[in-house]
Design an enzyme around this catalytic site. Structure first.
Site, short mmCIF file in Angstrom:
data_model
loop_
_atom_site.label_atom_id
_atom_site.label_comp_id
_atom_site.label_asym_id
_atom_site.label_seq_id
_atom_site.Cartn_x
_atom_site.Cartn_y
_atom_site.Cartn_z
N HIS A 265 34.95 38.54 28.48
CA HIS A 265 34.30 39.29 29.54
C HIS A 265 35.07 40.57 29.85
CE1 HIS A 265 32.13 39.99 33.35
NE2 HIS A 265 31.18 39.27 32.76
N PRO A 266 34.37 41.69 30.05
CA PRO A 266 35.04 42.99 30.16
C PRO A 266 35.44 43.41 31.57
CG PRO A 266 32.69 43.33 30.05
CD PRO A 266 32.90 41.83 29.95
N CYS A 267 35.42 42.49 32.54
CA CYS A 267 35.61 42.90 33.93
C CYS A 267 36.99 43.49 34.20
CB CYS A 267 35.34 41.73 34.87
SG CYS A 267 36.33 40.26 34.56
N LYS A 268 38.00 43.17 33.40
CA LYS A 268 39.35 43.67 33.64
C LYS A 268 39.79 44.74 32.64
CE LYS A 268 39.92 40.63 36.94
NZ LYS A 268 39.91 41.05 38.36
#
Length: 317
Positions: A265-268
């Site tokens: 997941h690219p949230c960070k």
């Protein structure tokens, strides 16, 4: 608890997809301020990656799923047949030691004489920064924290990318190969590890897409067993650092193939890139968005340390 986490993820993804569908992708660069990329910057970073390492190739994907903000034939990046010899859990007990005659052996049984001479390293130790030993995997690794930036120590433990451009000299020799695989046609170059011709092992098709909500790259993993059969999600999780399973690693339809695929997941991602940019600036180095994918692949390797997609380049601390 896991089912609740999955449900929250699904709801969040539905919201993000809806927002992305009605929002125009900005062409204004905020790479230095926020660590994000515009579609044009993602394209230029992908061109740099495929130029330096031809094991990575552009792919067009399903015609019905193509976006308008990238060229039709350059929708996402993919490298195929990436070797994965060991499971992540093997890092918990395996200690590489050199015998008196120079041969390398693996000795990891608790209570063995090997442990008396050299303390066993667990996954957290192997993923930690600084003080690298001969038993530590090569390449850039990060602390196995709650996420990439939750620890106040994270910024100080970012690797030194100051000589990144020098390591991308045009005389780098990539590995070449061929064959069929997931998400495209048969005309591509594949990654080959030095021992891939003599050992049967798991392999992965690793792809990078552009995420229009987070404005960052996003990495996808589609694995195959030693017999060439697709891996189940549970089997893929065996190759993911346990701290990230069901947190930043999820199963979603690939945006350009529709195939359920394990994704990081690219949230960070933007915050990690921003930290690296700040280090560049502090060192007097002009940040370059075309190098963003090299940095991205380095810090992603801490999540999947045994998937050897990055053996073509090593950046020291």
């Amino acid at each position: 608890m896991e089912s609740l986490s999955i449900a929250k993820h699904r709801m969040g993804d539905a919201f993000r997809h809806a927002v992305s569908a009605i929002t125009t992708v900005s062409s204004e660069s905020k790479f230095i301020e926020s660590g994000t990329l515009t579609p044009q910057e993602f394209l230029e970073a992908g061109e740099q990656l495929t130029f330096k390492f031809p094991t990575w190739q552009w792919a067009s994907g399903d015609a019905s799923k193509r976006s308008t903000y990238l060229p039709q034939e350059k929708q996402y990046l993919i490298t195929r047949n990436v070797p994965c010899k060991d499971r992540v859990r093997a890092l918990d007990t395996a200690v590489q030691r050199e015998s008196e005659d120079g041969w390398m052996t693996l000795e990891g049984a608790p209570g063995s004489s090997a442990v008396a001479d050299e303390e066993l390293k667990d996954v957290d130790d192997l993923a930690g920064a600084g003080g690298a030993s001969s038993s530590q995997p090569k390449g850039i690794v990060f602390d196995a924290e709650e996420d990439f930036i939750s620890s106040p120590k994270a910024a100080s433990k970012l690797p030194d990318f100051s000589d990144l451009d020098a390591q991308l000299a045009e005389d780098d020799v990539p590995a070449f190969g061929g064959g069929g695989g997931y998400g495209g046609n048969d005309n591509y170059i594949v990654a080959e590890a030095p021992d891939s011709g003599t050992l049967k092992m798991r392999t992965y098709d690793v792809s990078i897409t552009y995420d229009t909500y987070y404005l960052t790259p996003r990495l996808w993993l589609f694995g195959y067993s030693e017999a060439g059969e697709p891996l189940t999600p549970e089997e893929v999780y065996e190759d993911v650092l346990s701290d990230y399973v069901a947190k930043t690693v999820t199963i979603d339809p690939h945006p350009h193939t529709g195939t359920p695929t394990v994704s990081i997941h690219p949230c960070k991602h933007a915050q990690v890139m921003k930290n690296v940019i700040q280090d560049w600036i502090a060192a007097g180095i002009e940040p370059r968005h075309d190098l963003a994918l090299f940095v991205f692949l380095k810090f992603i390797s801490s999540v999947v340390p045994t998937i050897q997609y990055d053996f073509t380049m090593e950046i020291e601390w």
